[in-house]
Enzyme design. Structure first.
Site, PDB file in Angstrom:
ATOM      1  N   ASP A  90       0.819  -1.204   0.000  1.00 36.69           N
ATOM      2  CA  ASP A  90       0.000   0.000   0.000  1.00 36.69           C
ATOM      3  C   ASP A  90       0.861   1.265   0.000  1.00 36.69           C
ATOM      4  O   ASP A  90       0.464   2.291  -0.545  1.00 36.69           O
ATOM      5  CB  ASP A  90      -0.916   0.004   1.227  1.00 36.69           C
ATOM      6  N   ASN A 176      -4.436   9.220   2.240  1.00 35.92           N
ATOM      7  CA  ASN A 176      -4.772   8.594   3.519  1.00 35.92           C
ATOM      8  C   ASN A 176      -5.124   9.611   4.599  1.00 35.92           C
ATOM      9  O   ASN A 176      -6.252   9.661   5.061  1.00 35.92           O
ATOM     10  CB  ASN A 176      -3.626   7.705   4.014  1.00 35.92           C
ATOM     11  N   ASP A 206      -2.407  15.174  22.176  1.00 39.11           N
ATOM     12  CA  ASP A 206      -1.069  14.960  21.624  1.00 39.11           C
ATOM     13  C   ASP A 206      -1.036  15.234  20.127  1.00 39.11           C
ATOM     14  O   ASP A 206       0.029  15.473  19.553  1.00 39.11           O
ATOM     15  CB  ASP A 206      -0.619  13.517  21.878  1.00 39.11           C
ATOM     16  N   THR A 217      -8.523   2.749   7.502  1.00 41.96           N
ATOM     17  CA  THR A 217      -7.918   1.481   7.948  1.00 41.96           C
ATOM     18  C   THR A 217      -6.438   1.648   8.279  1.00 41.96           C
ATOM     19  O   THR A 217      -5.754   0.653   8.519  1.00 41.96           O
ATOM     20  CB  THR A 217      -8.073   0.408   6.851  1.00 41.96           C
ATOM     21  N   ALA A 218      -5.950   2.895   8.305  1.00 36.40           N
ATOM     22  CA  ALA A 218      -4.529   3.140   8.548  1.00 36.40           C
ATOM     23  C   ALA A 218      -4.333   3.782   9.921  1.00 36.40           C
ATOM     24  O   ALA A 218      -4.798   3.278  10.930  1.00 36.40           O
ATOM     25  CB  ALA A 218      -3.953   3.996   7.420  1.00 36.40           C
ATOM     26  N   TYR A 219      -3.661   4.925   9.964  1.00 42.60           N
ATOM     27  CA  TYR A 219      -3.280   5.559  11.228  1.00 42.60           C
ATOM     28  C   TYR A 219      -4.501   5.887  12.084  1.00 42.60           C
ATOM     29  O   TYR A 219      -4.499   5.737  13.315  1.00 42.60           O
ATOM     30  CB  TYR A 219      -2.487   6.828  10.913  1.00 42.60           C
ATOM     31  N   SER A 220      -5.561   6.364  11.459  1.00 40.74           N
ATOM     32  CA  SER A 220      -6.768   6.728  12.192  1.00 40.74           C
ATOM     33  C   SER A 220      -7.321   5.546  12.979  1.00 40.74           C
ATOM     34  O   SER A 220      -7.755   5.696  14.125  1.00 40.74           O
ATOM     35  CB  SER A 220      -7.829   7.259  11.219  1.00 40.74           C
ATOM     36  N   SER A 222      -5.640   3.034  14.198  1.00 39.84           N
ATOM     37  CA  SER A 222      -4.758   2.786  15.335  1.00 39.84           C
ATOM     38  C   SER A 222      -5.049   3.727  16.497  1.00 39.84           C
ATOM     39  O   SER A 222      -4.804   3.385  17.651  1.00 39.84           O
ATOM     40  CB  SER A 222      -3.290   2.934  14.919  1.00 39.84           C
TER      41      SER A 222
END
Length: 328
Positions: A90, A176, A206, A217-220, A222
């Site tokens: 990806d 993304n 933070d 489905t990525a950083y968000s 997590s």
């Protein structure tokens, strides 16, 4: 994202994008490039200039390759490309999106091992897939929304108002997410969130993620954000470790205009990155304006993009997998 069928124009210029630091992909890239040139007399192939030395012997042995193998670098304009072919994961698709900050040619992605959310086709089947795309031209594509992210600088003058009708200092198209963070400071970052010019709230955290549905489905994810099907043209707002527990992730319609400012009352300045790139500082008073981009990413999909997405959830994230209980 909207899924639709289109008829591609005659394909003459194909750009192959691979991960430059992964030398295992040299042979795979050469295999695709040589096959395309030998199979289709009208096609020109464009390869990463980092691989140029690996093609010198091939070009010297075949005179007809000389005018049909070209080499690209990231700082060149690429207006003549008809199709992008990515080999990798990806991240390679994100890199391709980043290189095309305006119109993006249709993109065909192959994975060479693990399945990705954006890499749907198996490299072992690349000849059949490419043949269908080049010879038939009729493909189904996902029109994936990107975010237009513009930075407006205040020049640290507290009394000045930013003129959002002026040209931004920097502007990026993001597939993304953009990510605002506090850097190495020990204090929380204060951010003011506005929608269509009206202040929604102030957030002490933070950091903050603003993602597309593709990026859900990525950083968000997590950071506790929701899974959103790419068919929804939405903007996801996900705080990172907020001071108040009620500052929960939100999903905003994609047609809204969102701005995030670092106010002069914040104890610290911030940092921002775009799809993990172009990390830059945000001084007190600076603002980022986020809108739906007019330059979406066109990714060639399989027969059913909805099945592809749920298959990705299951195989990549192990979504809702559990160990069956023993029968009583």
């Amino acid at each position: 994202m909207a899924e639709r069928g289109i008829q591609l124009d005659i394909i003459r210029h194909i750009m192959i994008v691979t991960k430059p630091s992964d030398h295992r992909l040299i042979d795979s890239t050469r295999e695709v490039a040589i096959w395309l040139i030998e199979s289709y007399h009208q096609i020109h192939v464009y390869i990463d200039h980092n691989f140029k030395n690996d093609y010198e012997s091939v070009i010297s042995e075949h005179e007809n390759y000389k005018n049909r193998i070209h080499f690209w670098s990231t700082n060149e304009t690429r207006e003549n490309i008809d199709l992008i072919v990515t080999l990798g994961g990806d991240g390679t698709v994100l890199f391709s999106s980043w290189m095309f900050q305006r119109d993006v040619p249709p993109l065909l992605s192959f994975h060479l091992g693990s399945l990705g959310f954006l890499t749907l086709f198996d490299f072992d089947d690349h000849r059949r897939v490419l043949r269908n795309v080049i010879e038939e031209g009729g493909v189904r594509i996902n029109v994936r929304m990107r975010l237009n992210c513009s930075i407006y600088r205040n020049n640290k003058k507290e009394t000045d108002n930013i003129d959002f009708n002026s040209e931004p200092s920097e502007s990026f198209q993001v597939l993304n997410e953009l990510y605002i963070d506090r850097g190495d400071a020990g204090n929380m970052l204060e951010m003011i969130l506005c929608m269509d010019g009206c202040q929604i709230t102030s957030i002490w955290a933070d950091g903050l993620i603003m993602a597309t549905s593709t990026g859900s489905t990525a950083y968000s994810l997590s950071a506790g954000g929701s899974l959103v099907h790419p068919d929804q043209n939405s903007i996801l707002i996900t705080p990172i470790a907020p001071h108040t527990l009620t500052a929960r992730p939100m999903i905003i319609p994609g047609f809204k205009k969102i701005s995030i400012s670092v106010p002069f009352t914040s104890r610290i300045s911030g940092w921002v990155s775009f799809d993990g790139r172009n990390r830059t500082s945000l001084a007190l008073g600076d603002t980022i304006v986020v809108t739906a981009s007019t330059y979406p990413l066109l990714s060639i999909c399989r027969k059913d993009p909805y099945e592809d997405w749920f298959r990705g959830l299951s195989q990549i994230l192990n979504w809702n997998h559990r160990i069956p209980q023993r029968p009583t």
